[in-house]
Motif scaffolding. Structure first.
Motif, PDB file in Angstrom:
ATOM      1  N   PRO A   1     -10.388 -13.956  10.592  1.00 15.91           N
ATOM      2  CA  PRO A   1     -11.566 -13.970   9.717  1.00 15.91           C
ATOM      3  C   PRO A   1     -12.397 -12.683   9.825  1.00 15.91           C
ATOM      4  CG  PRO A   1     -11.307 -16.101  10.762  1.00 15.91           C
ATOM      5  CD  PRO A   1     -10.313 -15.169  11.417  1.00 15.91           C
ATOM      6  N   LYS A   2     -12.331 -12.007  10.972  1.00 17.58           N
ATOM      7  CA  LYS A   2     -13.117 -10.782  11.150  1.00 17.58           C
ATOM      8  C   LYS A   2     -12.548  -9.574  10.409  1.00 17.58           C
ATOM      9  CE  LYS A   2     -15.173 -11.967  15.556  1.00 17.58           C
ATOM     10  NZ  LYS A   2     -15.371 -11.592  16.950  1.00 17.58           N
ATOM     11  N   ASN A   3     -11.228  -9.542  10.172  1.00 17.18           N
ATOM     12  CA  ASN A   3     -10.661  -8.358   9.526  1.00 17.18           C
ATOM     13  C   ASN A   3     -10.000  -8.625   8.174  1.00 17.18           C
ATOM     14  OD1 ASN A   3      -8.142  -9.443  10.165  1.00 17.18           O
ATOM     15  ND2 ASN A   3      -7.762  -8.030  11.848  1.00 17.18           N
ATOM     16  N   ILE A   4     -10.095  -9.856   7.681  1.00 14.94           N
ATOM     17  CA  ILE A   4      -9.429 -10.188   6.419  1.00 14.94           C
ATOM     18  C   ILE A   4      -9.967  -9.351   5.255  1.00 14.94           C
ATOM     19  CG2 ILE A   4     -10.935 -12.147   5.849  1.00 14.94           C
ATOM     20  CD1 ILE A   4      -7.181 -11.976   5.167  1.00 14.94           C
ATOM     21  N   GLU A   5     -11.266  -9.104   5.211  1.00 17.48           N
ATOM     22  CA  GLU A   5     -11.831  -8.296   4.116  1.00 17.48           C
ATOM     23  C   GLU A   5     -11.317  -6.861   4.181  1.00 17.48           C
ATOM     24  OE1 GLU A   5     -13.434  -9.365   1.451  1.00 17.48           O
ATOM     25  OE2 GLU A   5     -13.320 -11.406   2.246  1.00 17.48           O
ATOM     26  N   ALA A   6     -11.164  -6.330   5.386  1.00 14.52           N
ATOM     27  CA  ALA A   6     -10.618  -4.976   5.541  1.00 14.52           C
ATOM     28  C   ALA A   6      -9.185  -4.930   5.015  1.00 14.52           C
ATOM     29  CB  ALA A   6     -10.669  -4.542   6.999  1.00 14.52           C
ATOM     30  N   ALA A   7      -8.400  -5.951   5.328  1.00 20.51           N
ATOM     31  CA  ALA A   7      -7.017  -6.001   4.836  1.00 20.51           C
ATOM     32  C   ALA A   7      -6.996  -6.081   3.315  1.00 20.51           C
ATOM     33  CB  ALA A   7      -6.279  -7.187   5.454  1.00 20.51           C
ATOM     34  N   LEU A   8      -7.837  -6.944   2.756  1.00 21.62           N
ATOM     35  CA  LEU A   8      -7.866  -7.099   1.303  1.00 21.62           C
ATOM     36  C   LEU A   8      -8.360  -5.844   0.593  1.00 21.62           C
ATOM     37  CD1 LEU A   8      -9.189 -10.753   1.117  1.00 21.62           C
ATOM     38  CD2 LEU A   8      -6.866  -9.942   0.561  1.00 21.62           C
ATOM     39  N   GLY A   9      -9.069  -4.986   1.313  1.00 25.95           N
ATOM     40  CA  GLY A   9      -9.592  -3.752   0.735  1.00 25.95           C
ATOM     41  C   GLY A   9      -8.598  -2.607   0.702  1.00 25.95           C
ATOM     42  N   ILE A  10      -7.407  -2.779   1.287  1.00 24.53           N
ATOM     43  CA  ILE A  10      -6.398  -1.718   1.288  1.00 24.53           C
ATOM     44  C   ILE A  10      -5.882  -1.536  -0.146  1.00 24.53           C
ATOM     45  CG2 ILE A  10      -4.100  -1.018   2.101  1.00 24.53           C
ATOM     46  CD1 ILE A  10      -6.203  -0.989   4.334  1.00 24.53           C
ATOM     47  N   ARG A  11      -5.998  -0.307  -0.647  1.00 28.80           N
ATOM     48  CA  ARG A  11      -5.541   0.014  -2.002  1.00 28.80           C
ATOM     49  C   ARG A  11      -4.581   1.202  -1.956  1.00 28.80           C
ATOM     50  NH1 ARG A  11      -7.515  -4.191  -2.704  1.00 28.80           N
ATOM     51  NH2 ARG A  11      -9.252  -4.801  -4.019  1.00 28.80           N
ATOM     52  N   ILE A  12      -3.417   1.022  -2.552  1.00 26.85           N
ATOM     53  CA  ILE A  12      -2.444   2.103  -2.640  1.00 26.85           C
ATOM     54  C   ILE A  12      -2.749   2.961  -3.869  1.00 26.85           C
ATOM     55  CG2 ILE A  12      -0.673   0.823  -1.401  1.00 26.85           C
ATOM     56  CD1 ILE A  12       0.559   0.104  -4.124  1.00 26.85           C
ATOM     57  N   ARG A  13      -2.009   4.029  -4.053  1.00 30.42           N
ATOM     58  CA  ARG A  13      -2.201   4.881  -5.232  1.00 30.42           C
ATOM     59  C   ARG A  13      -1.796   4.116  -6.494  1.00 30.42           C
ATOM     60  NH1 ARG A  13       1.352   9.028  -2.814  1.00 30.42           N
ATOM     61  NH2 ARG A  13       2.484   8.695  -4.763  1.00 30.42           N
ATOM     62  N   PRO A  14      -2.477   4.352  -7.604  1.00 30.84           N
ATOM     63  CA  PRO A  14      -2.133   3.650  -8.852  1.00 30.84           C
ATOM     64  C   PRO A  14      -0.673   3.829  -9.272  1.00 30.84           C
ATOM     65  CG  PRO A  14      -4.270   4.703  -9.062  1.00 30.84           C
ATOM     66  CD  PRO A  14      -3.696   5.158  -7.746  1.00 30.84           C
ATOM     67  N   ASP A  15      -0.094   4.991  -9.028  1.00 33.58           N
ATOM     68  CA  ASP A  15       1.295   5.210  -9.432  1.00 33.58           C
ATOM     69  C   ASP A  15       2.292   4.450  -8.550  1.00 33.58           C
ATOM     70  OD1 ASP A  15       0.573   7.136  -7.356  1.00 33.58           O
ATOM     71  OD2 ASP A  15       2.526   8.062  -7.707  1.00 33.58           O
ATOM     72  N   GLN A  16       1.818   3.821  -7.491  1.00 25.96           N
ATOM     73  CA  GLN A  16       2.692   3.047  -6.603  1.00 25.96           C
ATOM     74  C   GLN A  16       2.588   1.544  -6.854  1.00 25.96           C
ATOM     75  OE1 GLN A  16       0.897   4.469  -2.991  1.00 25.96           O
ATOM     76  NE2 GLN A  16       2.510   6.003  -2.673  1.00 25.96           N
ATOM     77  N   GLU A  17       1.666   1.128  -7.685  1.00 31.92           N
ATOM     78  CA  GLU A  17       1.401  -0.303  -7.859  1.00 31.92           C
ATOM     79  C   GLU A  17       2.598  -1.068  -8.410  1.00 31.92           C
ATOM     80  OE1 GLU A  17      -2.229  -0.365 -10.089  1.00 31.92           O
ATOM     81  OE2 GLU A  17      -3.435   0.079  -8.307  1.00 31.92           O
ATOM     82  N   HIS A  18       3.481  -0.412  -9.136  1.00 31.45           N
ATOM     83  CA  HIS A  18       4.683  -1.087  -9.639  1.00 31.45           C
ATOM     84  C   HIS A  18       5.690  -1.377  -8.528  1.00 31.45           C
ATOM     85  CE1 HIS A  18       6.308   2.945  -9.267  1.00 31.45           C
ATOM     86  NE2 HIS A  18       7.515   2.395  -9.345  1.00 31.45           N
ATOM     87  N   ALA A  19       5.541  -0.696  -7.393  1.00 29.72           N
ATOM     88  CA  ALA A  19       6.556  -0.758  -6.343  1.00 29.72           C
ATOM     89  C   ALA A  19       6.217  -1.686  -5.188  1.00 29.72           C
ATOM     90  CB  ALA A  19       6.822   0.653  -5.801  1.00 29.72           C
ATOM     91  N   VAL A  20       4.967  -2.111  -5.060  1.00 26.92           N
ATOM     92  CA  VAL A  20       4.592  -2.986  -3.940  1.00 26.92           C
ATOM     93  C   VAL A  20       3.442  -3.890  -4.375  1.00 26.92           C
ATOM     94  CG1 VAL A  20       2.983  -1.329  -2.877  1.00 26.92           C
ATOM     95  CG2 VAL A  20       4.074  -3.065  -1.463  1.00 26.92           C
ATOM     96  N   GLU A  21       3.528  -5.138  -3.977  1.00 18.27           N
ATOM     97  CA  GLU A  21       2.480  -6.101  -4.305  1.00 18.27           C
ATOM     98  C   GLU A  21       1.206  -5.786  -3.519  1.00 18.27           C
ATOM     99  OE1 GLU A  21       2.632  -8.291  -6.625  1.00 18.27           O
ATOM    100  OE2 GLU A  21       4.789  -8.348  -7.012  1.00 18.27           O
ATOM    101  N   PRO A  22       0.054  -6.171  -4.045  1.00 22.45           N
ATOM    102  CA  PRO A  22      -1.195  -5.979  -3.293  1.00 22.45           C
ATOM    103  C   PRO A  22      -1.248  -6.898  -2.064  1.00 22.45           C
ATOM    104  CG  PRO A  22      -1.612  -7.092  -5.386  1.00 22.45           C
ATOM    105  CD  PRO A  22      -0.154  -6.735  -5.365  1.00 22.45           C
TER     106      PRO A  22
END
Length: 156
Positions: free
Chosen positions: A14-35
């Motif tokens: 519960p202490k780090n879940i928001e940090a994990a959910l905040g990880i964002r990859i480059r837009p050009d990579q979004e087709h290659a890996v799920e959030p």
């Protein structure tokens, strides 16, 4: 910037879940890996198989990985495999060795469990992660999973 000695994997809490959910990859990579949120939903429905971890460098979240442990690869019990299911390195943290650290960490975990091979899948093409995985020693094994290439890294 180089990796520091404070680099580690953290179990999601519960202490780090928001940090994990905040990880964002480059837009050009979004087709290659799920959030990350999609990965965490899969981890919820695959308990004991999914191994999600936050990648942290000196207290700063820089990425997320999720391994799969002893999954029934074909769905019929005939082939069990383990490997890297997801790898999300934050857009502004890429190119600093965090991806290599993630793969090495999964390899170490699998070795400790007695596993001899680490599997991964990737989307082929110029904007996919194929070159990254090939540089780390993964070799395509001739299989596909959906529209993704299956690669394997020998751990022995």
């Amino acid at each position: 910037m180089t990796i520091t000695t404070g680099l580690r994997l953290e179990t999601l809490t519960p202490k780090n879940i928001e940090a994990a959910l905040g990880i964002r990859i480059r837009p050009d990579q979004e087709h290659a890996v799920e959030p990350v949120a999609h990965s965490l939903a899969e981890a919820y429905v695959w308990p004991g198989v999914a191994w999600p971890r936050l990648i942290v460098d000196d207290g700063r979240p820089v990425g997320f990985l999720m391994a799969f442990l002893d999954i029934d690869w074909l769905g019929d019990g005939s082939l069990v495999r383990s490997g890297l299911w997801r790898l999300n390195i934050a857009a502004d943290e890429q190119g600093r060795g965090y991806g290599r650290f993630a793969v090495d960490s999964v390899a170490a975990e699998l070795r400790a469990r007695g596993t001899k091979e680490l599997y991964v899948t990737w989307h082929p093409g110029p904007t996919g992660p194929e070159n990254f995985y090939l540089r780390l020693g993964f070799e395509p094994n001739g299989e596909t999973s959906g529209n993704q290439t299956v690669g394997v890294l020998k751990l022995s």
